[in-house]
Design an enzyme around this catalytic site. Sequence first.
Site, short mmCIF file in Angstrom:
data_model
loop_
_atom_site.label_atom_id
_atom_site.label_comp_id
_atom_site.label_asym_id
_atom_site.label_seq_id
_atom_site.Cartn_x
_atom_site.Cartn_y
_atom_site.Cartn_z
N ASP A 89 62.11 55.75 29.80
CA ASP A 89 63.43 56.12 29.28
C ASP A 89 63.34 57.04 28.07
O ASP A 89 64.12 57.98 27.94
CB ASP A 89 64.29 54.89 29.00
CG ASP A 89 63.68 53.89 28.04
OD1 ASP A 89 62.47 54.00 27.73
OD2 ASP A 89 64.41 52.98 27.61
N GLY B 234 61.66 37.64 22.59
CA GLY B 234 60.26 38.03 22.65
C GLY B 234 59.63 37.97 24.01
O GLY B 234 58.41 38.03 24.14
N SER C 103 67.41 41.51 22.23
CA SER C 103 68.04 42.28 21.16
C SER C 103 69.11 43.21 21.71
O SER C 103 70.21 43.33 21.13
CB SER C 103 67.00 43.07 20.37
OG SER C 103 66.30 43.97 21.21
N ASP D 8 67.45 49.64 28.13
CA ASP D 8 67.88 48.25 27.94
C ASP D 8 69.38 48.16 27.71
O ASP D 8 70.06 47.31 28.29
CB ASP D 8 67.15 47.64 26.74
CG ASP D 8 65.66 47.51 26.95
OD1 ASP D 8 65.19 47.67 28.09
OD2 ASP D 8 64.95 47.26 25.95
#
Length: 386
Positions: free
Chosen positions: A40, A126, A132, A176
């Site tokens: 990306d 993680g 996130s 993401d």
Amino acid sequence: MTPAAASAAVRAGFRRVHGSDPEGVWAAPGRVNLIGEHTDYNDGFALPMALPQAAVLAARRREDGLLRLHSAQGDGRTTELRVAGLAPGGTPGWTRYPAGVVWALRERGLPVGGADLHLDSSVPTGAGLSSSAALECAVAVAYNDVYGLGLSRPELARVAQYAENAYAGVPCGVMDQMASVCCTGGHALHLDSRSLEVRQVPLDLTGHGLRLLVLDTRVKHDLADGAYAALRAGCERAAGLLGLPALRDLAGAELPATLVRLPADLVPLVRHVVTENARVERAVERLAAGEPEALGPLLTEGHASLRDDYRVSCPETDLAVEAAVAAGALGARMTGGGFGGSVIALVPAGDAASVARAVTDAFAAAGFAAPAVLEAVPSPGARRIG
């Protein structure tokens, strides 16, 4: 947990923490990337899908310029920040993600102020499943609604990416965030990271007798530690040496002649990006042809490239791939930025339990902590749920 139950639980948590009802509840999912890793930020292609696991956020607008943050996964304390004083590097821990989104919106000149926020996320942290990005996107869609900003889905993804890049210090691409806001149930998202054009590709695993397992190795990664940035910088350096806007512009047929012109340390990075883009296109072709089982060899091929060329794998992810394939998986690979995290394995439905058991046994024999296993089901993207 159903969306209605998740909404009710987060509303109750908001009332306990903030003392009144929120204006609404929003959810933004984590994701697994079927294929297309580290493409990306090279303007390339990816094929992610959203997970059922999501960051669920209750929000209420404030008029006094305060941002009050609370997480059900935190230490019980509420973090209070003044929106006008937000600046990169000045916000600790998990709070840098929601604070970064508010800061990024203000950087765009949008008239946003404070809010009371309460978060409850089921996305493992993680694990390479974009916890996130899920949090960032939940905040972005909530602010878009309560402040009436009118931003499109790709615009919200760009805001969330900018927050992670410039505020949290992680030089990620946009995949993401685009997955979290743009995916639809029952589909994978064919993403062009340059144009942000998307295509919803049907992904009926159940109908073909397949399951997609996520094997969380429990090896935690922190993409803000510099290794990720070094990879991105290497790709950008290679593109510059080749006179290209990005490595996406290097055609596969040109790869052999091109590699001999590059410094040795850049050759494997370029080879991975170019061949990974080609794997995405092959995967989309196979899904369009109604052959999801054909994804298996592409997954394993992609893992070998991430392991040998990009060098972002680790002993635990390598072992998970090897054990899953030996036990009957059609293919497997690490997913996410690497340096730990999760492996996905495409398995015949009847073999799912034995594949999971084989990986768990292999980890025990190697002295590794037992992996967590969940099933990836193509799920909806960010939305208001209450």
